[in-house]
Design a protein around this motif. Structure first.
Motif, PDB file in Angstrom:
ATOM      1  N   LYS A 155       0.990  -1.176  -0.154  1.00  0.00           N
ATOM      2  CA  LYS A 155       0.056   0.058   0.190  1.00  0.00           C
ATOM      3  C   LYS A 155       0.907   1.333   0.130  1.00  0.00           C
ATOM      4  O   LYS A 155       0.264   2.276  -0.242  1.00  0.00           O
ATOM      5  CB  LYS A 155      -1.005   0.186   1.253  1.00  0.00           C
ATOM      6  CG  LYS A 155      -2.184  -1.355   1.064  1.00  0.00           C
ATOM      7  CD  LYS A 155      -2.833  -1.147   2.111  1.00  0.00           C
ATOM      8  CE  LYS A 155      -3.699  -2.388   2.517  1.00  0.00           C
ATOM      9  NZ  LYS A 155      -4.608  -2.337   3.649  1.00  0.00           N
ATOM     10  N   ALA A 156       2.126   1.127   0.347  1.00  0.00           N
ATOM     11  CA  ALA A 156       2.990   2.318   0.051  1.00  0.00           C
ATOM     12  C   ALA A 156       4.049   2.164  -0.738  1.00  0.00           C
ATOM     13  O   ALA A 156       5.023   3.080  -0.643  1.00  0.00           O
ATOM     14  CB  ALA A 156       3.602   2.422   1.861  1.00  0.00           C
ATOM     15  N   ARG A 157       3.959   1.221  -1.715  1.00  0.00           N
ATOM     16  CA  ARG A 157       5.104   1.054  -2.793  1.00  0.00           C
ATOM     17  C   ARG A 157       5.610   2.120  -3.657  1.00  0.00           C
ATOM     18  O   ARG A 157       6.620   2.262  -3.932  1.00  0.00           O
ATOM     19  CB  ARG A 157       4.810  -0.317  -3.567  1.00  0.00           C
ATOM     20  CG  ARG A 157       3.692  -0.067  -4.353  1.00  0.00           C
ATOM     21  CD  ARG A 157       3.136  -1.165  -5.239  1.00  0.00           C
ATOM     22  NE  ARG A 157       4.529  -1.367  -5.987  1.00  0.00           N
ATOM     23  CZ  ARG A 157       4.910  -2.699  -5.980  1.00  0.00           C
ATOM     24  NH1 ARG A 157       4.526  -3.769  -5.285  1.00  0.00           N
ATOM     25  NH2 ARG A 157       6.047  -2.845  -6.674  1.00  0.00           N
ATOM     26  N   ASP A 158       4.658   2.929  -3.516  1.00  0.00           N
ATOM     27  CA  ASP A 158       5.258   4.394  -4.440  1.00  0.00           C
ATOM     28  C   ASP A 158       5.498   5.448  -3.472  1.00  0.00           C
ATOM     29  O   ASP A 158       5.722   6.573  -4.167  1.00  0.00           O
ATOM     30  CB  ASP A 158       3.961   4.794  -5.437  1.00  0.00           C
ATOM     31  CG  ASP A 158       3.590   3.774  -6.268  1.00  0.00           C
ATOM     32  OD1 ASP A 158       4.524   3.231  -6.847  1.00  0.00           O
ATOM     33  OD2 ASP A 158       2.364   3.763  -6.642  1.00  0.00           O
ATOM     34  N   ARG A 159       5.920   5.209  -2.069  1.00  0.00           N
ATOM     35  CA  ARG A 159       6.026   6.476  -1.246  1.00  0.00           C
ATOM     36  C   ARG A 159       7.612   6.621  -1.529  1.00  0.00           C
ATOM     37  O   ARG A 159       8.389   5.811  -1.574  1.00  0.00           O
ATOM     38  CB  ARG A 159       5.880   5.791   0.094  1.00  0.00           C
ATOM     39  CG  ARG A 159       6.282   7.104   1.320  1.00  0.00           C
ATOM     40  CD  ARG A 159       5.182   8.245   1.178  1.00  0.00           C
ATOM     41  NE  ARG A 159       5.237   9.079   2.423  1.00  0.00           N
ATOM     42  CZ  ARG A 159       4.263   9.006   3.403  1.00  0.00           C
ATOM     43  NH1 ARG A 159       3.135   8.309   3.327  1.00  0.00           N
ATOM     44  NH2 ARG A 159       4.471   9.779   4.618  1.00  0.00           N
ATOM     45  N   LYS A 160       7.902   7.919  -1.625  1.00  0.00           N
ATOM     46  CA  LYS A 160       9.432   8.576  -1.944  1.00  0.00           C
ATOM     47  C   LYS A 160       9.975   8.461  -0.378  1.00  0.00           C
ATOM     48  O   LYS A 160       9.553   9.217   0.312  1.00  0.00           O
ATOM     49  CB  LYS A 160       9.446   9.525  -2.799  1.00  0.00           C
ATOM     50  CG  LYS A 160       8.718   9.534  -4.057  1.00  0.00           C
ATOM     51  CD  LYS A 160       9.494   8.281  -4.747  1.00  0.00           C
ATOM     52  CE  LYS A 160       8.959   8.367  -6.331  1.00  0.00           C
ATOM     53  NZ  LYS A 160       9.150   7.241  -7.165  1.00  0.00           N
TER      54      LYS A 160
END
Length: 308
Positions: A155-160
């Motif tokens: 759910k947070a794979r695109d968080r930088k």
């Protein structure tokens, strides 16, 4: 005169025989049996992993046969890698322990005089009960850098992630008593505390829970993520690419009473490093290999974490 030459020849022959005997003496290295991709061993099968290949190369450079003493280091709050390594070395189970974290506090003279041995391949019931008089540890030069990294759930794979502060607002999971626990709990005077769930090491499956989406992120040793990715090619967790700036080199550790061995191992490591062999061994094992960094031996880890 002939007698003098004959005596010299005999002395040279005896020295050569002694050297050959030393060369034939096995190089015994202790490796953790369940630390993929660094070292793995299943009963009845040969060991595999980065440290196994490196140990073979070191033994070959020293012209000595290799013997690996496998041991089990339990992942719990009461375990002490420093005392386990010291006990194995002091008991003569091996002359070196591989992938030892080179930090100042892991190399100090132990505060206790004796310690129990970890479970090791071939241990008897008496071995599991007795205590070993401890020696003083001496490190080799490092051969790999081992950082902490942020790993993200589905759910947070695109968080930088460029800093620990970027974890604010995420559901964080961490193992109690770990280095990652100290980093997250003390960051910016406890700013992340409300989002942290503590799991019990050895009982709870941290990466499994992250993979299921129960949590959004964790902070752990990079090699541990490599191991999970190798065992679960379809995993939903991803590497953030962020490495915590305080990391430790890993190398061999032996006893200070055998400085000649450490000198010989350092020479072999320098040669293998210069030839690019160590990085190659890491790639073969599926390890994200990072070369050692300065300082070779990390100072007071906890003080550096608290002051950040």
């Amino acid at each position: 005169m002939k007698g003098r030459f004959a005596a010299f020849g005999l002395a040279a022959m005896l020295a050569a025989l002694a050297t050959a005997a030393d060369a034939a003496d096995p190089l015994r290295i202790c490796l953790d049996e369940d630390r993929p991709p660094l070292s793995v061993h299943h009963r009845g099968k040969p060991g595999t992993g980065f440290d196994v290949t490196l140990a073979q190369a070191i033994a070959q450079r020293l012209n000595r046969p290799l013997q690996i003493q496998w041991f089990e280091s339990k992942l719990d709050e009461d375990s002490s890698p420093q005392l386990e390594a010291n006990a194995l070395l002091s008991d003569g189970r091996c002359a070196l322990v591989g992938s030892y974290a080179l930090t100042r506090d892991s190399l100090v003279v132990p505060g206790m005089k004796t310690a129990r041995l970890p479970d090791f391949d071939g241990a008897t019931r008496d071995d599991r009960r007795r205590r070993v008089a401890l020696g003083v540890l001496a490190p080799s030069q490092p051969y790999i850098y081992s950082p902490m990294t942020v790993v993200l759930g589905p759910k947070a794979r695109d968080r930088k992630i460029a800093d620990i502060g970027d974890l604010a607002g995420l559901r964080l999971a961490i193992e109690s008593g770990s280095l990652g626990d100290a980093i997250l709990m003390t960051f910016d005077k406890g700013r992340l505390i409300d989002g942290i769930t503590h799991l019990v090491p050895g009982r709870d499956d941290l990466l499994g829970a992250l993979d299921r989406g129960d949590y959004d992120a964790t902070l752990l040793d990079l090699a541990r993520f490599d191991a999970h990715r190798a065992a679960h090619p379809d995993t939903a967790i991803t590497a953030s690419g962020y490495y915590y700036p305080i990391g430790a080199n890993r190398g061999y550790v032996g006893l200070a009473s055998d400085p000649a061995l450490i000198t010989a191992v350092n020479k072999a490591l320098s040669e293998l490093m210069a030839e690019g062999k160590i990085a190659e061994f890491g790639k073969q094992a599926g390890l994200t290999y990072l070369p050692p960094r300065e300082p070779a031996i990390l100072g007071d880890v906890w003080k550096q974490i608290i002051q950040r």
